[in-house]
Motif scaffolding. Structure first.
Motif, mmCIF file in Angstrom:
data_model
loop_
_atom_site.group_PDB
_atom_site.id
_atom_site.type_symbol
_atom_site.label_atom_id
_atom_site.label_comp_id
_atom_site.label_asym_id
_atom_site.label_seq_id
_atom_site.Cartn_x
_atom_site.Cartn_y
_atom_site.Cartn_z
ATOM 1 N N UNK B 18 0.870 -1.183 0.000
ATOM 2 C CA UNK B 18 0.000 0.000 0.000
ATOM 3 C C UNK B 18 0.894 1.217 0.000
ATOM 4 N N UNK B 19 0.870 1.971 -1.078
ATOM 5 C CA UNK B 19 1.775 3.112 -1.220
ATOM 6 C C UNK B 19 0.995 4.402 -0.949
ATOM 7 N N UNK B 20 1.469 5.140 0.036
ATOM 8 C CA UNK B 20 0.792 6.386 0.415
ATOM 9 C C UNK B 20 1.681 7.547 0.036
ATOM 10 N N UNK B 21 1.132 8.487 -0.716
ATOM 11 C CA UNK B 21 1.923 9.669 -1.047
ATOM 12 C C UNK B 21 1.084 10.917 -0.835
ATOM 13 N N UNK B 22 1.785 12.037 -0.689
ATOM 14 C CA UNK B 22 1.098 13.325 -0.592
ATOM 15 C C UNK B 22 0.725 13.680 0.844
ATOM 16 N N UNK B 23 -0.166 14.651 0.927
ATOM 17 C CA UNK B 23 -0.549 15.245 2.210
ATOM 18 C C UNK B 23 -1.825 14.555 2.711
ATOM 19 N N UNK B 24 -1.705 13.611 3.666
ATOM 20 C CA UNK B 24 -2.887 12.881 4.159
ATOM 21 C C UNK B 24 -3.507 13.609 5.339
ATOM 22 N N UNK B 25 -4.157 14.705 5.037
ATOM 23 C CA UNK B 25 -4.801 15.432 6.143
ATOM 24 C C UNK B 25 -6.287 15.561 5.858
ATOM 25 N N UNK B 26 -7.027 15.857 6.939
ATOM 26 C CA UNK B 26 -8.484 15.938 6.818
ATOM 27 C C UNK B 26 -8.915 17.077 5.900
ATOM 28 N N UNK B 27 -7.999 18.059 5.719
ATOM 29 C CA UNK B 27 -8.353 19.191 4.877
ATOM 30 C C UNK B 27 -8.490 18.756 3.414
ATOM 31 N N UNK B 28 -7.753 17.693 3.022
ATOM 32 C CA UNK B 28 -7.886 17.167 1.672
ATOM 33 C C UNK B 28 -8.888 16.032 1.653
ATOM 34 N N UNK B 29 -9.447 15.758 0.490
ATOM 35 C CA UNK B 29 -10.364 14.611 0.482
ATOM 36 C C UNK B 29 -9.520 13.348 0.330
ATOM 37 N N UNK B 30 -9.710 12.426 1.260
ATOM 38 C CA UNK B 30 -8.831 11.255 1.341
ATOM 39 C C UNK B 30 -9.422 10.071 0.595
ATOM 40 N N UNK B 31 -8.569 9.240 0.007
ATOM 41 C CA UNK B 31 -9.067 8.035 -0.655
ATOM 42 C C UNK B 31 -9.715 7.103 0.364
ATOM 43 N N UNK B 32 -10.586 6.249 -0.103
ATOM 44 C CA UNK B 32 -11.272 5.363 0.830
ATOM 45 C C UNK B 32 -10.607 3.998 0.873
ATOM 46 N N UNK B 33 -10.788 3.312 1.975
ATOM 47 C CA UNK B 33 -10.176 1.999 2.136
ATOM 48 C C UNK B 33 -10.910 0.948 1.308
ATOM 49 N N UNK B 50 1.820 -4.705 3.269
ATOM 50 C CA UNK B 50 2.746 -3.794 3.946
ATOM 51 C C UNK B 50 2.621 -2.395 3.358
ATOM 52 N N UNK B 51 3.348 -1.471 3.952
ATOM 53 C CA UNK B 51 3.174 -0.060 3.587
ATOM 54 C C UNK B 51 4.452 0.525 3.048
ATOM 55 N N UNK B 52 4.270 1.495 2.174
ATOM 56 C CA UNK B 52 5.405 2.262 1.649
ATOM 57 C C UNK B 52 4.981 3.722 1.785
ATOM 58 N N UNK B 53 5.666 4.459 2.671
ATOM 59 C CA UNK B 53 5.187 5.810 2.972
ATOM 60 C C UNK B 53 6.270 6.856 2.785
ATOM 61 N N UNK B 54 7.252 6.577 1.949
ATOM 62 C CA UNK B 54 8.340 7.549 1.810
ATOM 63 C C UNK B 54 7.859 8.815 1.097
ATOM 64 N N UNK B 55 6.786 8.688 0.325
ATOM 65 C CA UNK B 55 6.266 9.859 -0.377
ATOM 66 C C UNK B 55 5.271 10.661 0.436
ATOM 67 N N UNK B 56 5.099 10.258 1.702
ATOM 68 C CA UNK B 56 4.095 10.921 2.552
ATOM 69 C C UNK B 56 4.665 12.235 3.064
ATOM 70 N N UNK B 57 3.968 13.362 2.778
ATOM 71 C CA UNK B 57 4.527 14.642 3.217
ATOM 72 C C UNK B 57 3.890 15.153 4.508
#
Lengths: 266, 376
Positions: B18-33, B50-57
């Motif tokens: 599961x690759x997560x990138x970008x700004x995961x905040x409530x202010x943005x609309x988040x993808x759904x599980x 497993x997770x890959x979160x190096x692109x998470x800002x």
């Protein structure tokens, strides 16, 4: 000195409707004890006190004062017995429409034939005993929370009761005021010879003033320890009690499927 | 600022990254599980994620709720979740959130209650409140008996204070309302009576209307909103503060101490207020008669005296007395039944006013029918 039982609680079950809060509570409070009712939040400590002071009837079991069954007695008899209790409520529960002196004086007006001037003197005396001389004509809304609790004590002592009940005396007080309140309770107990029952979960108070106790547990829905708090701290192996008395430092854990033995110290 | 994005990659054998990138905040609309659900059901069986979160800002609670629903989803499908790839702060918060398992039976609500069940419990509640009402009235009555035998205990100063609260303090509003009701009655009557040149009978209409019914009813309703509500709020607050408990453990019956003086005060004062309201109402009619319909002062006075018999006055007074008792009982009862929270005090007050007004109207109907049967 042989201990003489003052309050005997037998097989008490407390319930709200069909929801049982605690069952099979059996313990004895002796004359001159400072008896602590302790346990985690929401386990029914205050409800247990309501059973002892006549505000809530038990679902099962009995409460004896001396050899009189409190809840089996006629209401008139029960009212008469209740006159020998003094109760301090958690937030003071002062009657807001009366001044502090009138709060203390009300039961004197009702149950004694003293003259108004004498009653006023006694009320002033009780207020000065709790350190509030000069505040006679204040209203409860004009004083602080700690002062309200002290007036609550003064009111509870108005008729020189045989038993004093305290519901969370130190809750919401700063450590120094809480300590002063503990000292006050001990001082009153020593000088008046009353039996004192305290509902609390403040460890400092428990060890400072208690010489007997019951520990009731929300998970097991019954009592899991009785005895002198300091001895419980040394001798009791029940994980819940150990955790409670050491503020979680013991890090004792209840293993799944295992039922630790309760500790009832004589 | 990069938008939050979710990529799902099948890496090794049966592994989902599961690759997560970008700004995961409530202010943005988040993808759904839910996206995972599709992958799980579509492809070959997956046993590990497993997770890959190096692109998470950036992240906040939004990411956590997403991860918790991912974990629940994986738990349902027996997929092992490897959390190593996540930022350490996220991992610690997740550990904290899952440390204490949900207590069995603690979750509430959501259960659907069937229509029949709702009717049933409403009926049971109604029956229970009826029983409580009867019990309260019984208790108030025994308390009255205790008063007559000299055993009831309350402070005379309380009675005096309550007497003042429900008499002198109520005069301004009673004056205003009664005067206006008198005016309204007169105007409405005048429209019809003028057609026949019978304006003089406005005096009869206003006189009888006010004295026999409206004076008492309007006063009763004013007192329900003013004093009955105050009783409920006052006693309810005392209930919240444990003051009622303190009375009981002092050995004072709260009914004697709080309810009795209030019932006494209102039942003494209501008839007096009713007389006052009658006079104000008649005065209202008088203003319309003299200034609007050109009746003379003496005429209006004579006609009123002639129309309003003593019987009407007695009926009005009796009604006022009954309403006083009803309002006091409703106010005190709702106060004593009050729960132990601020919102319960509000409910008690509302319900006191409603109960008072309903019982006033019902009592009026009963009194009217009885008078009719007795022919007075």
């Amino acid at each position: 000195m042989a201990k003489e039982p003052h309050i005997i609680v037998q097989d008490l079950t407390m319930a709200y409707g069909s929801y049982v809060l605690q069952r099979d509570l059996t313990f004895t409070v002796n004359h001159g004890d400072v008896f602590i009712i302790m346990g985690g939040s929401g386990c029914g400590k205050s409800t247990l006190m309501r059973h002892l002071i006549g505000l809530k009837a038990p679902a099962k079991g009995a409460v004896f004062y001396g050899d009189v069954n409190f809840w089996g007695a006629e209401p008139v008899e029960r009212d008469r017995m209740m006159r020998h209790f003094g109760v301090m409520y958690q937030s003071g529960a002062l009657w807001s429409s009366l001044t502090l002196a009138e709060n203390v004086a009300l039961s004197l007006e009702l149950y004694t034939t003293l003259k108004p001037a004498q009653i006023r003197e006694i009320a002033s005396l009780k207020l000065s005993l709790v350190g509030l001389a000069g505040f006679e004509d204040y209203y409860p809304s004009e004083i602080s929370g700690g002062m309200k609790k002290r007036v609550g004590i003064a009111r509870a002592m108005a008729l020189d009761p045989e038993i004093l009940f305290f519901d969370e005396p130190s809750a919401g007080l700063d450590p120094v005021s809480a300590r002063l309140l503990d000292d006050l309770i001990l001082e009153l107990k020593e000088s008046l010879g009353t039996t004192v029952v305290v509902v609390t979960h403040e460890l400092a108070s428990i060890f400072a003033i208690g010489n007997n106790s019951v520990f009731i547990d929300a998970a097991e829905k019954t009592m899991i320890a009785t005895g002198h708090p300091k001895r419980l701290l040394e001798e009791c192996a029940h994980p819940t009690v150990r955790n409670f008395l050491t503020r979680g430092e013991a890090r004792a854990e209840v293993k799944a499927g295992e039922r630790p033995t309760p500790c009832f110290l004589a | 600022m990069a938008l939050p994005e979710l990529h799902l990659e099948k890496t090794a054998d049966r592994n989902l990254r599961i690759v997560l990138t970008g700004e995961w905040t409530l202010a943005n609309s988040l993808p759904s599980a839910q996206a995972l659900e599709a992958v799980f059901s579509a492809g070959p069986e997956i046993t590990r994620a497993d997770f890959e979160a190096s692109g998470l800002t950036g992240w906040d609670s939004g990411l956590l709720t997403f991860l918790i629903s991912v974990m629940e989803l994986c738990a349902r499908r027996n997929v092992a979740v490897i959390r190593d790839g996540l930022p350490s702060g996220v991992n610690r918060l997740l550990a904290l959130a899952t440390a204490v398992p949900e207590r069995q039976g603690a979750r509430r609500g959501g259960a659907h209650v069937s229509f029949l069940e709702r009717i049933g419990s409403a009926a049971i509640d109604l029956w229970r409140s009826l029983l409580e009402m009867v019990a309260f009235i019984g208790e108030a009555f025994t308390s009255l008996v205790r008063l007559l035998t000299g055993k009831a205990r309350f402070r005379p100063s309380d009675l005096i204070l309550t007497l003042q609260e429900c008499s002198v303090d109520a005069l301004p509003i009673v004056s205003l309302i009664s005067l206006l009701v008198g005016l309204i009655l007169a105007f409405i009557g005048a429209i019809q009576l003028k057609l026949f040149g019978a304006q003089i009978y406005v005096a009869d209409l206003v006189g009888i209307g006010m004295v026999r019914a409206m004076g008492a009813i309007m006063t009763g309703i004013i007192m329900a909103g003013r004093t009955g509500a105050a009783f409920a709020a006052r006693i309810g607050t005392m209930q919240v503060n444990e003051e009622i408990d303190a009375l009981k453990t002092t050995g004072v019956s709260p009914t004697d101490f709080l309810v009795l003086p209030r019932i006494l005060a209102l039942s003494i004062m209501m008839p007096l207020l009713t007389i006052y309201a009658d006079l104000m109402g008649i005065f209202g009619g008088f203003i319309v008669g003299v200034f609007g319909l050109d009746l003379s002062v003496a005429e209006y006075y004579q006609e009123t005296i002639k129309a309003v018999g003593l019987t009407n006055v007695w009926i009005g007074l009796f009604s006022g007395f009954v309403y006083g008792i009803l309002v006091a009982i409703a106010g005190c009862m709702r106060g004593m039944q009050c729960g132990r929270s601020a919102s319960a005090v509000g409910d008690a007050t509302t319900s006191a006013v409603v109960t008072s007004i309903v019982s006033i109207v019902v009592a009026t109907a009963v009194i009217t029918v009885l008078c009719n049967i007795m022919g007075i």
